[in-house]
Design an enzyme around this catalytic site. Structure first.
Site, PDB file in Angstrom:
ATOM      1  N   ASN A   1      13.644  67.046  26.829  1.00  0.00           N
ATOM      2  CA  ASN A   1      13.821  67.880  27.615  1.00  0.00           C
ATOM      3  C   ASN A   1      14.944  68.347  28.183  1.00  0.00           C
ATOM      4  O   ASN A   1      15.908  68.577  27.307  1.00  0.00           O
ATOM      5  CB  ASN A   1      13.940  67.369  29.297  1.00  0.00           C
ATOM      6  CG  ASN A   1      13.259  66.091  29.407  1.00  0.00           C
ATOM      7  OD1 ASN A   1      12.450  66.420  29.744  1.00  0.00           O
ATOM      8  ND2 ASN A   1      13.464  64.677  29.575  1.00  0.00           N
TER       9      ASN A   1
ATOM     10  N   GLU B   1      10.441  70.412  30.914  1.00  0.00           N
ATOM     11  CA  GLU B   1      10.061  69.124  31.188  1.00  0.00           C
ATOM     12  C   GLU B   1       9.516  68.423  29.452  1.00  0.00           C
ATOM     13  O   GLU B   1       9.237  69.285  29.922  1.00  0.00           O
ATOM     14  CB  GLU B   1       9.834  68.566  32.430  1.00  0.00           C
ATOM     15  CG  GLU B   1      10.281  68.630  33.477  1.00  0.00           C
ATOM     16  CD  GLU B   1      10.579  67.775  34.680  1.00  0.00           C
ATOM     17  OE1 GLU B   1       9.978  66.565  34.687  1.00  0.00           O
ATOM     18  OE2 GLU B   1      11.261  67.646  35.512  1.00  0.00           O
ATOM     19  N   ARG B   2      10.097  67.574  29.092  1.00  0.00           N
ATOM     20  CA  ARG B   2       8.906  67.161  28.410  1.00  0.00           C
ATOM     21  C   ARG B   2       8.006  66.155  29.091  1.00  0.00           C
ATOM     22  O   ARG B   2       7.951  65.796  29.792  1.00  0.00           O
ATOM     23  CB  ARG B   2       9.449  65.694  27.514  1.00  0.00           C
ATOM     24  CG  ARG B   2       9.043  65.009  27.125  1.00  0.00           C
ATOM     25  CD  ARG B   2      10.283  63.673  26.212  1.00  0.00           C
ATOM     26  NE  ARG B   2      10.304  62.593  27.520  1.00  0.00           N
ATOM     27  CZ  ARG B   2      11.025  61.644  26.344  1.00  0.00           C
ATOM     28  NH1 ARG B   2      11.078  60.696  25.275  1.00  0.00           N
ATOM     29  NH2 ARG B   2      11.342  60.560  27.971  1.00  0.00           N
TER      30      ARG B   2
ATOM     31  N   CYS C   1      13.709  59.518  35.927  1.00  0.00           N
ATOM     32  CA  CYS C   1      13.271  60.987  36.354  1.00  0.00           C
ATOM     33  C   CYS C   1      14.390  60.314  37.940  1.00  0.00           C
ATOM     34  O   CYS C   1      13.594  59.675  38.924  1.00  0.00           O
ATOM     35  CB  CYS C   1      11.942  60.327  37.215  1.00  0.00           C
ATOM     36  SG  CYS C   1      10.962  61.914  38.269  1.00  0.00           S
TER      37      CYS C   1
ATOM     38  N   ASN D   1      14.732  62.991  40.602  1.00  0.00           N
ATOM     39  CA  ASN D   1      13.700  63.390  41.723  1.00  0.00           C
ATOM     40  C   ASN D   1      13.037  62.581  42.011  1.00  0.00           C
ATOM     41  O   ASN D   1      12.795  62.072  43.164  1.00  0.00           O
ATOM     42  CB  ASN D   1      13.506  64.744  41.051  1.00  0.00           C
ATOM     43  CG  ASN D   1      14.986  65.560  40.857  1.00  0.00           C
ATOM     44  OD1 ASN D   1      16.032  66.306  41.389  1.00  0.00           O
ATOM     45  ND2 ASN D   1      14.758  66.914  40.212  1.00  0.00           N
TER      46      ASN D   1
ATOM     47  N   CYS E   1      14.540  69.368  38.042  1.00  0.00           N
ATOM     48  CA  CYS E   1      14.363  67.835  37.994  1.00  0.00           C
ATOM     49  C   CYS E   1      15.776  67.491  37.644  1.00  0.00           C
ATOM     50  O   CYS E   1      17.215  68.115  36.884  1.00  0.00           O
ATOM     51  CB  CYS E   1      14.844  68.407  35.419  1.00  0.00           C
ATOM     52  SG  CYS E   1      14.583  66.966  34.569  1.00  0.00           S
TER      53      CYS E   1
HETATM   54  N1  LIG Z   1      11.863  65.521  36.833  1.00  0.00           N
HETATM   55  C1  LIG Z   1      12.600  64.034  36.180  1.00  0.00           C
HETATM   56  C2  LIG Z   1      13.098  64.233  34.561  1.00  0.00           C
HETATM   57  C3  LIG Z   1      11.616  63.741  34.325  1.00  0.00           C
HETATM   58  C4  LIG Z   1      11.990  63.883  33.048  1.00  0.00           C
HETATM   59  C5  LIG Z   1      10.847  63.676  31.486  1.00  0.00           C
HETATM   60  N2  LIG Z   1      10.067  64.413  31.984  1.00  0.00           N
HETATM   61  C6  LIG Z   1      11.067  63.533  30.518  1.00  0.00           C
HETATM   62  O1  LIG Z   1      11.941  62.218  30.238  1.00  0.00           O
HETATM   63  O2  LIG Z   1      10.205  62.955  29.657  1.00  0.00           O
HETATM   64  C7  LIG Z   1      13.905  64.618  37.314  1.00  0.00           C
HETATM   65  O3  LIG Z   1      14.041  64.117  38.077  1.00  0.00           O
HETATM   66  O4  LIG Z   1      14.253  64.007  36.252  1.00  0.00           O
END
Ligand SMILES: N[C@H](CCC[C@H](N)C(=O)O)C(=O)O
Length: 294
Positions: free
Chosen positions: A197, A215-216, A76, A78, A224
């Site tokens: 994602n 997002e997943r 993640c 961010n 994201c």
């Molecule tokens: N918000 C995150 C990504 C989360 C990814 C997550 N949703 C997954 O892979 O299950 C980011 O800034 O990279």
């Protein structure tokens, strides 16, 4: 009840993040706690970044990442910026080496307050992403949604940034696509055995693009970071952009991604503190610090 742990509600250009301080304790933030925190409008989040004591020599902390549906994420971007801002404010340090499920990553706070995270190397092999069936070329995989003879979205690029991503290239305004309708279908499509994602990306110049991500495990988000990285890598691989790109995200913020010659992908952007509190990592019961801002 377990003893409470401090947390900070933050955001990474609109990506809703809870940074939980789990240092010095052996328990984990549970899926039940994640669901409870996400059910409360004041603490609704996209990811929890749980900072634990280091497990591996040469790293400062282990960071466990939970999505708002209680599942785990490997990466993640961010959220890592929020972790760096919180730890830099506490320690005065500017550079950090973390361990996550996706491996070891380095991050740095710059003099202007922006933060860069080295998201590591992308992976393109179908088994690495993973995809359920063999695709020799993941720059464009066979997948479409909408009417069979006039698909609304089709032929995405697939990339792993430690976590699985599919990028659909569009020519029209990204807001004209019903991502809230297609997102859940694509996230859970059988071609993605670990789900994925889902991003729609409009390239606006060799150095810029606009992205929206489903997002997943978290649904529509305002930004994201790992999807931004996956989009730039996939765009550069398909000659849509160069390797240094600014991305406009739905929260209105901009992220910068650079795919270095050593194959590492660097994500740069801002992070913002909102308020602090403490919570029970097993139940999600929480309270705001009295001196914390509204
Ligand atoms: N918000 C995150 C990504 C989360 C990814 C997550 N949703 C997954 O892979 O299950 C980011 O800034 O990279």
């Amino acid at each position: 009840m377990a003893s409470t742990a401090p947390f900070a509600k933050m955001n990474g250009i609109g990506n809703e993040i809870i940074v939980a301080d789990m240092r010095g304790r052996a328990d984990q933030v549970t899926a039940a706690a994640a669901l409870a925190l996400n059910a409360d409008a004041a603490t609704r989040f996209d990811q929890i970044m749980a900072i634990h004591d280091a497990r591996t020599p040469g790293t400062a902390y282990y960071v466990d990442i939970l999505n708002s549906d209680g599942t785990s994420a490997q990466a993640c971007g961010n959220g890592m910026r929020c972790v760096v801002q919180a730890l830099a404010a506490e320690t005065g340090q500017k550079t950090f080496t973390f361990e996550t499920r996706a491996g070891i990553l380095n991050a740095r706070e710059h003099a202007d307050g922006t933060i860069s995270v080295d998201m590591g190397m992308p992976h393109f092999g179908w088994q690495e992403i993973p995809l359920a069936e063999e695709f020799r070329d993941t720059r464009m995989i066979e997948l479409q949604i909408g009417p069979i003879d006039a698909p609304v979205l089709h032929s995405p690029s697939a990339v792993s940034m430690g976590n699985p991503h599919a990028i659909f290239w569009v020519d029209r305004d990204v807001w004209s696509y019903e991502l809230e309708r297609f997102g859940p279908l694509l996230e859970n499509h059988p071609i993605f055995p670990e789900r994925a994602n889902i991003t729609i990306a409009q390239v606006t110049s060799p150095e810029s693009m606009i992205i929206r991500t489903w997002e997943r495990g978290a649904g529509l988000t305002k930004a994201c970071g790992s999807a931004a990285c996956a989009s730039v890598v996939a765009a550069a691989r398909t000659r849509r952009t160069g390797r240094s790109v600014n991305l406009l995200t739905p929260g209105g913020g901009t992220l910068h991604v650079e795919w270095l010659d050593n194959d590492h992908v660097i994500l740069t952007g801002a992070a913002e503190w909102e308020f602090s509190g403490s919570f029970d990592p097993s139940t999600g019961t929480w309270a705001r610090d009295t001196e914390s801002a509204a």
